[in-house]
Design an enzyme around this catalytic site. Structure first.
Site, PDB file in Angstrom:
ATOM      1  N   GLU A 225      10.790  -8.196   2.057  1.00 12.65           N
ATOM      2  CA  GLU A 225      12.062  -8.606   2.664  1.00 12.65           C
ATOM      3  C   GLU A 225      12.192 -10.126   2.663  1.00 12.65           C
ATOM      4  O   GLU A 225      13.278 -10.670   2.451  1.00 12.65           O
ATOM      5  CB  GLU A 225      12.163  -8.037   4.074  1.00 12.65           C
ATOM      6  CG  GLU A 225      12.193  -6.507   4.100  1.00 12.65           C
ATOM      7  CD  GLU A 225      12.603  -5.938   5.427  1.00 12.65           C
ATOM      8  OE1 GLU A 225      13.822  -5.844   5.685  1.00 12.65           O
ATOM      9  OE2 GLU A 225      11.700  -5.596   6.226  1.00 12.65           O
TER      10      GLU A 225
ATOM     11  N   GLU B 159       8.454   0.969   5.024  1.00 15.27           N
ATOM     12  CA  GLU B 159       8.800   1.105   6.445  1.00 15.27           C
ATOM     13  C   GLU B 159       9.121   2.531   6.860  1.00 15.27           C
ATOM     14  O   GLU B 159       8.883   2.929   8.015  1.00 15.27           O
ATOM     15  CB  GLU B 159       9.982   0.188   6.786  1.00 15.27           C
ATOM     16  CG  GLU B 159       9.607  -1.257   7.016  1.00 15.27           C
ATOM     17  CD  GLU B 159       9.416  -2.048   5.741  1.00 15.27           C
ATOM     18  OE1 GLU B 159       9.209  -3.268   5.810  1.00 15.27           O
ATOM     19  OE2 GLU B 159       9.461  -1.443   4.637  1.00 15.27           O
TER      20      GLU B 159
END
Length: 276
Positions: free
Chosen positions: A121, A141
């Site tokens: 990210e 995630e």
């Protein structure tokens, strides 16, 4: 020995930020997030910095979020019974990644080895991504029962198409540098870290030929059209995780992951659990 979460060296206009993090594999925890945000805010005012490169120490970019560090924070939140902790805390981490995206200086990610979860990210917030052939990327995630919430799901669609992104986010699969290049996640792939860093210096030399305000203007012009959507997306996923998972659920998932031994060759599990 310094406890700084990253080291900075500035040479010929390039600020090289080498991530050390708070645990093995350059895990991202402790003061990393606050100090990264502060550095980006200061870098915008420094005339000796024309470009910034983010890299990792020791042949790894980063294994992602330091789960041991974050589990401790979640347990404190549970004891304090603060219902807004998870929402507020995620927004603080989001601010650090957004500071990278908002920096008026071009930011290049130099990825060698593992780049997992929060690290991917972070890489998505950079302007340019170079990798070695040893690099590999994972967005795991979902295995923790949460939506990636630091900006990857908002910024990665600007780099790769929806099909590739959804495959990464839904499955948590690892892709290598060749595949990352094919789908547009990285600009170029280099043989080793030496050629990777030389490419960053060559890029900086190219940028220095142009006025700094022009570089900023290009970046602002390209970013402006997407900023409202990114902000809405960040707000949505912060609220979603807080509502649907919460500190207790996330803490349990992270604790279970930490108890699970890494499997040989399983970079998803290894990358998301490695910490001191």
């Amino acid at each position: 020995m310094s406890d700084a979460p990253f080291h900075v060296s500035v040479l010929d206009g390039l600020a090289l930020v080498t991530i050390v993090g708070s645990g093995k594999g350059n895990a991202l925890g402790g003061s990393f997030w606050d100090e990264l945000r502060d550095f980006m805010e200061k870098a915008r005012l420094r005339d000796d910095i024309r470009a910034i490169a983010l890299t990792g120490e020791g042949g790894t970019f980063s294994v992602g979020m330091d789960l041991r560090w974050y589990v401790v924070r979640l347990r404190r939140a549970q004891r304090s019974r603060d219902p807004s902790f998870m929402d507020d805390d995620v927004r603080l981490l989001q601010q650090a990644v957004t500071a990278v995206a908002d920096c008026p200086k071009p930011v290049v990610a130099l990825v060698d080895g593992e780049c997992t979860g929060a690290a991917l990210e972070l890489v998505s917030a950079c302007d340019i991504r170079y990798a070695t052939r040893h690099a590999h990327f994972t967005l795991p995630e979902a295995e923790l029962g949460v939506v990636a919430d630091l900006g990857g799901l908002q910024r990665l669609p600007l780099l790769i198409n929806q099909g590739h992104l959804r495959e990464l986010a839904f499955t948590g699969r690892t892709i290598d540098a060749r595949r990352a290049s094919q789908i547009g996640l990285v600009n170029d792939v280099f043989t080793d870290s030496g050629t990777l860093h030389r490419a960053a210096r060559q890029l900086t030399d190219d940028l220095r030929r142009h006025p700094a305000h022009v570089m900023e203007g290009i970046k602002r012009t390209l970013d402006t059209v997407h900023q409202d959507g990114i902000r809405r997306g960040l707000d949505h996923c912060a609220r979603w995780n807080s509502t649907h998972t919460g500190p207790e659920g996330l803490g349990q998932a992270m604790s279970a992951r930490l108890r699970s031994p890494a499997q040989p060759g399983d970079t998803v599990r290894h990358g998301s659990t490695t910490a001191p």
